[in-house]
Each structure stands twice: as structure tokens, then as C-alpha cells.
Scaffold this motif. Structure first.
Motif, mmCIF file in Angstrom:
data_model
loop_
_atom_site.group_PDB
_atom_site.id
_atom_site.type_symbol
_atom_site.label_atom_id
_atom_site.label_comp_id
_atom_site.label_asym_id
_atom_site.label_seq_id
_atom_site.Cartn_x
_atom_site.Cartn_y
_atom_site.Cartn_z
ATOM 1 N N ILE A 280 0.831 -1.204 0.000
ATOM 2 C CA ILE A 280 0.000 0.000 0.000
ATOM 3 C C ILE A 280 0.866 1.254 0.000
ATOM 4 C CG2 ILE A 280 -2.055 -1.064 1.019
ATOM 5 C CD1 ILE A 280 -1.234 0.075 3.704
ATOM 6 N N GLY A 281 0.283 2.346 -0.480
ATOM 7 C CA GLY A 281 0.995 3.616 -0.534
ATOM 8 C C GLY A 281 2.226 3.497 -1.418
ATOM 9 N N ILE A 282 3.336 4.013 -0.949
ATOM 10 C CA ILE A 282 4.570 3.993 -1.743
ATOM 11 C C ILE A 282 5.063 2.572 -2.008
ATOM 12 C CG2 ILE A 282 5.359 6.317 -1.163
ATOM 13 C CD1 ILE A 282 7.063 5.164 1.070
ATOM 14 N N TRP A 283 4.623 1.613 -1.206
ATOM 15 C CA TRP A 283 5.068 0.225 -1.350
ATOM 16 C C TRP A 283 4.370 -0.499 -2.492
ATOM 17 C CZ3 TRP A 283 9.395 -0.666 1.053
ATOM 18 C CH2 TRP A 283 9.693 0.061 2.211
ATOM 19 N N GLN A 284 3.345 0.121 -3.112
ATOM 20 C CA GLN A 284 2.651 -0.538 -4.222
ATOM 21 C C GLN A 284 3.425 -0.426 -5.528
ATOM 22 O OE1 GLN A 284 0.932 1.502 -6.813
ATOM 23 N NE2 GLN A 284 1.722 3.351 -5.862
ATOM 24 N N GLY A 285 4.461 0.401 -5.535
ATOM 25 C CA GLY A 285 5.269 0.568 -6.743
ATOM 26 C C GLY A 285 6.738 0.647 -6.385
ATOM 27 N N GLU A 286 7.427 1.594 -6.997
ATOM 28 C CA GLU A 286 8.856 1.788 -6.726
ATOM 29 C C GLU A 286 9.085 3.203 -6.218
ATOM 30 O OE1 GLU A 286 11.272 0.882 -10.133
ATOM 31 O OE2 GLU A 286 10.083 -0.893 -10.606
ATOM 32 N N PHE A 287 10.042 3.335 -5.302
ATOM 33 C CA PHE A 287 10.386 4.662 -4.780
ATOM 34 C C PHE A 287 11.800 4.625 -4.223
ATOM 35 C CE2 PHE A 287 8.935 2.405 -1.082
ATOM 36 C CZ PHE A 287 9.670 2.918 -0.025
ATOM 37 N N GLU A 288 12.352 5.802 -4.099
ATOM 38 C CA GLU A 288 13.657 5.967 -3.477
ATOM 39 C C GLU A 288 13.418 6.404 -2.033
ATOM 40 O OE1 GLU A 288 17.873 8.113 -4.735
ATOM 41 O OE2 GLU A 288 16.004 8.871 -5.574
ATOM 42 N N MET A 289 14.160 5.836 -1.104
ATOM 43 C CA MET A 289 14.004 6.248 0.291
ATOM 44 C C MET A 289 14.196 7.766 0.371
ATOM 45 S SD MET A 289 13.149 3.959 2.388
ATOM 46 C CE MET A 289 13.083 2.202 2.646
ATOM 47 N N PRO A 290 13.373 8.453 1.157
ATOM 48 C CA PRO A 290 13.445 9.923 1.198
ATOM 49 C C PRO A 290 14.834 10.471 1.509
ATOM 50 C CG PRO A 290 11.475 9.160 2.312
ATOM 51 C CD PRO A 290 12.273 7.941 1.971
ATOM 52 N N TRP A 291 15.578 9.822 2.422
ATOM 53 C CA TRP A 291 16.921 10.315 2.771
ATOM 54 C C TRP A 291 17.877 10.147 1.589
ATOM 55 C CZ3 TRP A 291 14.353 6.605 5.721
ATOM 56 C CH2 TRP A 291 14.710 5.272 5.495
ATOM 57 N N ASP A 292 17.698 9.098 0.797
ATOM 58 C CA ASP A 292 18.526 8.926 -0.404
ATOM 59 C C ASP A 292 18.139 9.950 -1.468
ATOM 60 O OD1 ASP A 292 19.991 6.789 0.642
ATOM 61 O OD2 ASP A 292 18.564 5.302 -0.119
ATOM 62 N N TRP A 293 16.839 10.189 -1.619
ATOM 63 C CA TRP A 293 16.373 11.162 -2.611
ATOM 64 C C TRP A 293 16.934 12.548 -2.292
ATOM 65 C CZ3 TRP A 293 13.783 15.721 -3.038
ATOM 66 C CH2 TRP A 293 13.348 16.073 -4.315
ATOM 67 N N ARG A 294 16.897 12.927 -1.011
ATOM 68 C CA ARG A 294 17.438 14.244 -0.610
ATOM 69 C C ARG A 294 18.922 14.336 -0.924
ATOM 70 N NH1 ARG A 294 13.845 13.385 3.719
ATOM 71 N NH2 ARG A 294 15.485 12.513 5.027
ATOM 72 N N LYS A 295 19.648 13.272 -0.611
ATOM 73 C CA LYS A 295 21.101 13.253 -0.862
ATOM 74 C C LYS A 295 21.377 13.367 -2.363
ATOM 75 C CE LYS A 295 23.338 9.415 -0.308
ATOM 76 N NZ LYS A 295 23.895 8.195 0.268
ATOM 77 N N ASN A 296 20.645 12.612 -3.169
ATOM 78 C CA ASN A 296 20.847 12.615 -4.620
ATOM 79 C C ASN A 296 20.350 13.909 -5.267
ATOM 80 O OD1 ASN A 296 22.036 10.083 -4.597
ATOM 81 N ND2 ASN A 296 20.079 9.045 -4.812
ATOM 82 N N ALA A 297 19.349 14.551 -4.695
ATOM 83 C CA ALA A 297 18.809 15.796 -5.243
ATOM 84 C C ALA A 297 19.817 16.938 -5.085
ATOM 85 C CB ALA A 297 17.493 16.159 -4.565
ATOM 86 N N LYS A 298 20.717 16.835 -4.109
ATOM 87 C CA LYS A 298 21.732 17.877 -3.867
ATOM 88 C C LYS A 298 22.852 17.829 -4.899
ATOM 89 C CE LYS A 298 21.124 18.262 1.113
ATOM 90 N NZ LYS A 298 21.738 18.042 2.415
ATOM 91 N N LYS A 299 23.009 16.690 -5.571
ATOM 92 C CA LYS A 299 24.118 16.508 -6.528
ATOM 93 C C LYS A 299 23.921 17.345 -7.771
ATOM 94 C CE LYS A 299 25.264 11.873 -5.010
ATOM 95 N NZ LYS A 299 25.293 10.476 -5.344
#
Length: 163
Positions: free
Chosen positions: A144-163
Motif C-alpha cells: 500500500i501507498g509507496i510500497w505498491q510501486g517503486e520509490f527511493e528512500m526519502p533520505w537517499d532522494w534528498r542526498k541525490n537531489a543535492k548533486k
């Protein structure tokens, strides 16, 4: 004897209060403003929901059909729908590095932090707490929710968004 009893009682309470966990409860007396999926504001206090992490507002996730959707916005909307026009009570457990109060919050007796994780709008923020691991496992197993598909863990997304 009474004098010594009072003196020992006073010393005992002072000594052990120094080790007591400093928790404070606050009740919303103003409208609750939802900043994002894990941050709210009321009574002129900014509160970060302790032990959980939601996707960021700009973060995209993939649905079970492989389509992009704004999972951070969806988490914020879920929180708005859950607590809009309700009084919120939060148990404060300290501050984060941004000076936001860290809290476990409730709508009546419903643990908001737990509800967000169990319904797949947030993940357990394991770096800071393992309190919501079982809710995360249940949401993941139920897809359910984000687990019904694919997602990046929020802390990883934040780290990668800074690059």
C-alpha cells in the motif's frame, strides 16, 4: 526525623529529575498547518514527526503501473485529510538540527506517526528510531501507498537531489 526525611526527599527528587527524559506535551490551540508529510506547525511551533520520514514534496515515485506520481504531495494530502479541523496533541522528544521540535503526535488516540507509516505514506526513519518498523513491514507486505510501486528512500532522494 521529619527534617531529614524532607531533606532526603528533596535530594532524591532533584537527583532523579536530572535523569528524567524531558518530554513535554502540547495541544494545538491554533489551526494546524501541514508543511509536508512529516512536518506540521501550530501554536507558533514547527514540529517534525519523530521516527518517520515521508517522500519530499518534489519527489516522484512509480505506481504499480510504472507511472510517475508525486508521492511527497500525496503524503502531505494524506496528513491534511487525517488531521484537518482536528485538535492535535504532541509529545515532544527533543529538537532536530533545524531546531524543529521532534514529536509523536495524536489525533484523539490515533498515533499520527504510526498511521502514516502503516498506510504507506511514510517509512520508519531507522537512523533515529526503530519504533515504526512493524508498521512499515505491514505496509510493505500489503503493498500500500509507496510500497505498491517503486520509490527511493526519502533520505537517499534528498542526498541525490543535492548533486
Amino acid at each position: 526525623k521529619i527534617k531529614y526525611f524532607l531533606l532526603y526527599s528533596l535530594l532524591f527528587s532533584v537527583f532523579f529529575s536530572a535523569f528524567a527524559k524531558d518530554t513535554q506535551e502540547i495541544l494545538s490551540t491554533t489551526k494546524v498547518i501541514i508543511t509536508d508529510g512529516d512536518t506540521i506547525k501550530f501554536n507558533n511551533k514547527k514540529i517534525r514527526l519523530h521516527g518517520i520520514d515521508t517522500p519530499e514534496i518534489k519527489q516522484l515515485c512509480k505506481s504499480k503501473n510504472g507511472e510517475d506520481y508525486k508521492c511527497g504531495v500525496k503524503a502531505k494530502l494524506a496528513l491534511i485529510n487525517l488531521i484537518s479541523s482536528h485538535q492535535v496533541k504532541c509529545s515532544i522528544h527533543g529538537k532536530d538540527r533545524y531546531k524543529r521540535k521532534l514529536a509523536i503526535c495524536f489525533r484523539n488516540k490515533l498515533n499520527i506517526n504510526s498511521w502514516l507509516v502503516r498506510n504507506g505514506h511514510a517509512v520508519s526513519y531507522k537512523k533515529y528510531s526503530k519504533k515504526y518498523l512493524s508498521e512499515e513491514i505491514e505496509a510493505k507486505n500489503d503493498k500500500i501507498g509507496i510500497w505498491q510501486g517503486e520509490f527511493e528512500m526519502p533520505w537517499d532522494w534528498r542526498k541525490n537531489a543535492k548533486k
